[in-house]
Design an enzyme around this catalytic site. Structure first.
Site, PDB file in Angstrom:
ATOM      1  N   ASP A 139      36.868  43.411   1.686  1.00  0.00           N
ATOM      2  CA  ASP A 139      36.010  43.259   3.358  1.00  0.00           C
ATOM      3  C   ASP A 139      36.348  41.735   3.243  1.00  0.00           C
ATOM      4  O   ASP A 139      36.259  40.753   2.554  1.00  0.00           O
ATOM      5  CB  ASP A 139      34.521  43.598   3.003  1.00  0.00           C
ATOM      6  CG  ASP A 139      34.589  45.349   3.153  1.00  0.00           C
ATOM      7  OD1 ASP A 139      35.462  45.913   3.315  1.00  0.00           O
ATOM      8  OD2 ASP A 139      33.290  45.473   2.774  1.00  0.00           O
ATOM      9  N   GLN A 168      39.829  40.050  11.369  1.00  0.00           N
ATOM     10  CA  GLN A 168      38.749  40.088  12.130  1.00  0.00           C
ATOM     11  C   GLN A 168      39.239  39.525  13.794  1.00  0.00           C
ATOM     12  O   GLN A 168      39.347  38.195  13.975  1.00  0.00           O
ATOM     13  CB  GLN A 168      37.372  39.454  12.057  1.00  0.00           C
ATOM     14  CG  GLN A 168      36.703  39.829  10.599  1.00  0.00           C
ATOM     15  CD  GLN A 168      36.006  38.749   9.854  1.00  0.00           C
ATOM     16  OE1 GLN A 168      36.315  37.657   9.751  1.00  0.00           O
ATOM     17  NE2 GLN A 168      34.751  39.071   9.435  1.00  0.00           N
ATOM     18  N   ARG A 189      43.611  45.845   7.144  1.00  0.00           N
ATOM     19  CA  ARG A 189      42.434  46.538   8.322  1.00  0.00           C
ATOM     20  C   ARG A 189      42.227  45.513   9.210  1.00  0.00           C
ATOM     21  O   ARG A 189      41.841  44.354   9.051  1.00  0.00           O
ATOM     22  CB  ARG A 189      41.224  46.706   7.473  1.00  0.00           C
ATOM     23  CG  ARG A 189      40.340  47.363   8.253  1.00  0.00           C
ATOM     24  CD  ARG A 189      38.818  47.358   7.529  1.00  0.00           C
ATOM     25  NE  ARG A 189      38.949  47.969   6.342  1.00  0.00           N
ATOM     26  CZ  ARG A 189      37.700  47.903   5.297  1.00  0.00           C
ATOM     27  NH1 ARG A 189      36.974  47.019   5.453  1.00  0.00           N
ATOM     28  NH2 ARG A 189      37.747  48.707   4.420  1.00  0.00           N
ATOM     29  N   GLY A 193      35.229  42.362  14.123  1.00  0.00           N
ATOM     30  CA  GLY A 193      34.077  41.355  13.184  1.00  0.00           C
ATOM     31  C   GLY A 193      32.851  41.540  13.622  1.00  0.00           C
ATOM     32  O   GLY A 193      32.314  41.826  14.642  1.00  0.00           O
ATOM     33  N   THR A 231      38.106  50.684  14.251  1.00  0.00           N
ATOM     34  CA  THR A 231      37.269  50.545  15.452  1.00  0.00           C
ATOM     35  C   THR A 231      36.941  51.873  15.871  1.00  0.00           C
ATOM     36  O   THR A 231      37.601  53.044  15.559  1.00  0.00           O
ATOM     37  CB  THR A 231      38.217  49.903  16.560  1.00  0.00           C
ATOM     38  OG1 THR A 231      37.102  49.768  17.736  1.00  0.00           O
ATOM     39  CG2 THR A 231      39.494  50.669  17.102  1.00  0.00           C
ATOM     40  N   HIS A 232      35.590  51.700  16.657  1.00  0.00           N
ATOM     41  CA  HIS A 232      35.209  53.234  17.225  1.00  0.00           C
ATOM     42  C   HIS A 232      35.596  53.006  18.682  1.00  0.00           C
ATOM     43  O   HIS A 232      35.145  54.064  19.408  1.00  0.00           O
ATOM     44  CB  HIS A 232      33.592  53.554  17.225  1.00  0.00           C
ATOM     45  CG  HIS A 232      33.362  53.212  15.469  1.00  0.00           C
ATOM     46  ND1 HIS A 232      32.709  51.829  14.978  1.00  0.00           N
ATOM     47  CD2 HIS A 232      33.433  53.971  14.461  1.00  0.00           C
ATOM     48  CE1 HIS A 232      32.798  52.149  13.708  1.00  0.00           C
ATOM     49  NE2 HIS A 232      33.167  53.138  13.266  1.00  0.00           N
ATOM     50  N   ARG A 293      23.616  45.038  10.876  1.00  0.00           N
ATOM     51  CA  ARG A 293      24.847  44.828  11.730  1.00  0.00           C
ATOM     52  C   ARG A 293      25.194  46.014  12.622  1.00  0.00           C
ATOM     53  O   ARG A 293      25.773  45.878  13.532  1.00  0.00           O
ATOM     54  CB  ARG A 293      26.056  44.404  10.752  1.00  0.00           C
ATOM     55  CG  ARG A 293      25.971  43.017  10.118  1.00  0.00           C
ATOM     56  CD  ARG A 293      27.109  42.436   9.474  1.00  0.00           C
ATOM     57  NE  ARG A 293      27.491  43.340   8.244  1.00  0.00           N
ATOM     58  CZ  ARG A 293      27.069  43.138   7.165  1.00  0.00           C
ATOM     59  NH1 ARG A 293      26.240  42.163   6.901  1.00  0.00           N
ATOM     60  NH2 ARG A 293      27.454  43.699   6.020  1.00  0.00           N
TER      61      ARG A 293
HETATM   62  C1  LIG Z   1      36.099  51.015   8.675  1.00  0.00           C
HETATM   63  C2  LIG Z   1      35.631  49.891   9.050  1.00  0.00           C
HETATM   64  C3  LIG Z   1      35.427  48.478   8.071  1.00  0.00           C
HETATM   65  C4  LIG Z   1      34.962  47.460   8.717  1.00  0.00           C
HETATM   66  N1  LIG Z   1      35.014  46.415   7.844  1.00  0.00           N
HETATM   67  C5  LIG Z   1      34.556  45.028   8.262  1.00  0.00           C
HETATM   68  C6  LIG Z   1      34.732  44.019   7.454  1.00  0.00           C
HETATM   69  O1  LIG Z   1      35.122  43.749   6.298  1.00  0.00           O
HETATM   70  N2  LIG Z   1      34.396  42.610   8.172  1.00  0.00           N
HETATM   71  C7  LIG Z   1      33.627  42.477   9.454  1.00  0.00           C
HETATM   72  O2  LIG Z   1      33.356  41.579   9.779  1.00  0.00           O
HETATM   73  N3  LIG Z   1      33.594  43.941  10.112  1.00  0.00           N
HETATM   74  C8  LIG Z   1      33.852  44.954   9.423  1.00  0.00           C
HETATM   75  N4  LIG Z   1      33.842  46.199  10.285  1.00  0.00           N
HETATM   76  C9  LIG Z   1      32.771  46.227  11.645  1.00  0.00           C
HETATM   77  C10 LIG Z   1      33.735  45.791  12.524  1.00  0.00           C
HETATM   78  O3  LIG Z   1      34.034  44.518  12.578  1.00  0.00           O
HETATM   79  C11 LIG Z   1      32.797  45.955  13.933  1.00  0.00           C
HETATM   80  O4  LIG Z   1      31.587  45.258  13.820  1.00  0.00           O
HETATM   81  C12 LIG Z   1      32.454  47.393  14.077  1.00  0.00           C
HETATM   82  O5  LIG Z   1      33.421  48.251  13.925  1.00  0.00           O
HETATM   83  C13 LIG Z   1      32.151  47.623  15.670  1.00  0.00           C
HETATM   84  O6  LIG Z   1      33.029  47.340  16.448  1.00  0.00           O
HETATM   85  P1  LIG Z   1      33.952  48.566  17.208  1.00  0.00           P
HETATM   86  O7  LIG Z   1      35.394  48.111  16.931  1.00  0.00           O
HETATM   87  O8  LIG Z   1      33.554  49.857  16.706  1.00  0.00           O
HETATM   88  O9  LIG Z   1      33.614  48.353  18.668  1.00  0.00           O
HETATM   89  P2  LIG Z   1      32.066  48.116  19.469  1.00  0.00           P
HETATM   90  O10 LIG Z   1      32.468  47.015  20.439  1.00  0.00           O
HETATM   91  O11 LIG Z   1      30.959  48.368  18.546  1.00  0.00           O
HETATM   92  O12 LIG Z   1      32.010  49.592  20.274  1.00  0.00           O
HETATM   93  C14 LIG Z   1      33.225  49.753  21.340  1.00  0.00           C
HETATM   94  C15 LIG Z   1      32.921  51.126  21.945  1.00  0.00           C
HETATM   95  O13 LIG Z   1      33.027  52.170  21.055  1.00  0.00           O
HETATM   96  C16 LIG Z   1      32.081  53.232  21.135  1.00  0.00           C
HETATM   97  N5  LIG Z   1      31.124  53.361  20.038  1.00  0.00           N
HETATM   98  C17 LIG Z   1      30.912  52.432  19.227  1.00  0.00           C
HETATM   99  N6  LIG Z   1      29.884  52.931  18.210  1.00  0.00           N
HETATM  100  C18 LIG Z   1      29.728  54.209  18.877  1.00  0.00           C
HETATM  101  C19 LIG Z   1      28.693  55.253  18.342  1.00  0.00           C
HETATM  102  N7  LIG Z   1      28.015  55.064  17.420  1.00  0.00           N
HETATM  103  N8  LIG Z   1      28.842  56.471  18.986  1.00  0.00           N
HETATM  104  C20 LIG Z   1      29.733  56.679  19.968  1.00  0.00           C
HETATM  105  N9  LIG Z   1      30.424  55.594  20.458  1.00  0.00           N
HETATM  106  C21 LIG Z   1      30.525  54.565  19.878  1.00  0.00           C
HETATM  107  C22 LIG Z   1      31.637  52.864  22.603  1.00  0.00           C
HETATM  108  O14 LIG Z   1      32.315  53.498  23.443  1.00  0.00           O
HETATM  109  C23 LIG Z   1      31.676  51.501  22.364  1.00  0.00           C
HETATM  110  O15 LIG Z   1      31.593  50.828  23.819  1.00  0.00           O
HETATM  111  C24 LIG Z   1      34.463  47.365   9.908  1.00  0.00           C
HETATM  112  C25 LIG Z   1      34.509  48.502  10.777  1.00  0.00           C
HETATM  113  C26 LIG Z   1      35.073  49.606  10.331  1.00  0.00           C
HETATM  114  C27 LIG Z   1      35.238  50.767  11.308  1.00  0.00           C
END
Ligand SMILES: Cc1cc2nc3c(=O)[nH]c(=O)nc-3n(C[C@H](O)[C@H](O)[C@H](O)COP(=O)(O)OP(=O)(O)OC[C@H]3O[C@@H](n4cnc5c(N)ncnc54)[C@H](O)[C@@H]3O)c2cc1C
Length: 313
Positions: A139, A168, A189, A193, A231-232, A293
């Protein structure tokens, strides 16, 4: 909620994530049941294995994270390393490898006090993962650890070339890191961030972070490595699907990754369309920083958190 309010809320939760006073308060509140259970598979290995089995049966990959970070003592770091070694042998014995791998935070192995110890322990975990027929992903944490983490990654890859990196998109340096790491066999990955970072090192606006994510995705998808699109975000997922087609990548040559409890229906949809999907599954008692977070990312989770905090169940 407006953009400004959202940004404020995000800063509040990210500050809370780093507060040990608040940590003690929240961990002792009867909050745990609802909200924690939604994002965390359970307190121990047995519960982690059960959650892993359900996901594997649905055709999903898994990356297990033993919760904990910013370890300050050698004893705690040793206990974390031992936990991973035990977890890996249990996963292998249960037939859950290679579907399941592990994600490791170097700060949980003492990186901030002794990076040599963190490297030695990470190497032991990589040895255990190889013996169990699976892999490790390191990570990525706050920007003060990026150089040290990438150095340790390079060392580990000498014997364990499949060790995964995390980059990130919010960091200004990341396009360059993507170029360095987009080499044959390199698992990377890409996430947005999750830490509070200053403007000097990180893009601050959602738009700038998203634009950086797409630039990084282009580098990784057009490169030689194995991109892991974490990402989601529906727009970024659609762009990644498009780039995979454009660069003629077989589903075995990249994967999507999402967090446990977040958009499970989207995880199923992608897997149903033939993509490889891996779910990041945290477990353990040290859920506080991780949960804060998640709340920072999605204010919609706040109502849920409020109800859980006031519930006596
Ligand atoms: C597998 C994985 C590993 C990770 N590892 C790290 C790491 O090592 N270090 C680190 O700093 N970060 C890590 N992260 C976290 C990452 O950096 C983000 O903070 C986190 O994924 C939120 O960003 P996002 O890309 O999902 O989009 P966001 O900007 O949070 O969301 C964008 C859009 O996605 C949709 N969405 C998001 N959440 C939901 C929900 N619960 N329900 C419905 N729609 C939703 C919505 O449409 C939202 O507007 C990881 C994330 C994942 C998925």
């Amino acid at each position: 909620m407006g953009r400004y309010a959202r940004r404020m809320l995000r800063s509040v939760f990210l500050a809370a994530a780093a507060s040990s006073k608040l940590e003690r308060l929240v961990e002792s509140a009867p909050v745990s049941k609802g909200i924690v259970r939604r994002f965390v598979a359970g307190g121990g290995i047995d519960e982690a294995l059960s959650a892993t089995r359900v996901l594997a049966d649905d055709g999903l990959g898994i990356s297990l994270d033993y919760l904990g970070e910013d370890t300050l003592t050698a004893e705690q770091a040793t206990a974390t390393k031992d936990q991973y070694v035990t977890l890996l042998s249990r996963l292998s014995a249960a037939g859950l490898t290679p579907a399941a791998e592990v994600s490791v935070k170097l700060s949980a192995l003492g990186q901030k006090v002794d990076d040599r110890m963190a490297y030695d322990y990470a190497r032991e975990i990589c040895d255990a993962a190889s013996a169990a027929g699976t892999t490790v992903t390191l990570d990525m944490e706050d920007h003060t650890t990026t150089d040290s983490t990438l150095e340790i990654l390079a060392e580990l890859r000498k014997n364990h070339p499949s060790t995964g990196a995390v980059l990130q998109a919010y960091l200004r340096r990341t396009e360059g890191d993507c170029r360095e790491l987009a080499t044959a066999g390199s698992r990377v990955r890409l996430c947005k961030g999750a830490y509070a970072e200053p403007e000097s090192v990180a893009y601050q606006s959602t738009l700038d972070v998203d634009k950086s994510y797409v630039r990084c995705l282009n580098i990784l998808m057009s490169g030689e490595g194995h991109p892991m699109v974490a990402t989601h975000d529906p727009r970024l997922i659609a762009i990644a699907e498009d780039r995979a087609r454009w660069f003629d990548r077989d589903p075995s040559e990249y994967e999507f990754q999402m967090l446990y409890g977040v958009r499970p229906e989207e995880q199923a949809r992608l897997a149903g369309n033939g993509h490889s999907v891996r779910v990041y599954v945290p477990y353990g008692d040290q859920w506080y920083g991780y949960l804060m977070r998640r709340l920072a990312e999605r204010p919609a989770n706040l109502a849920f958190f409020g109800r859980a905090l006031t519930s006596r169940k």
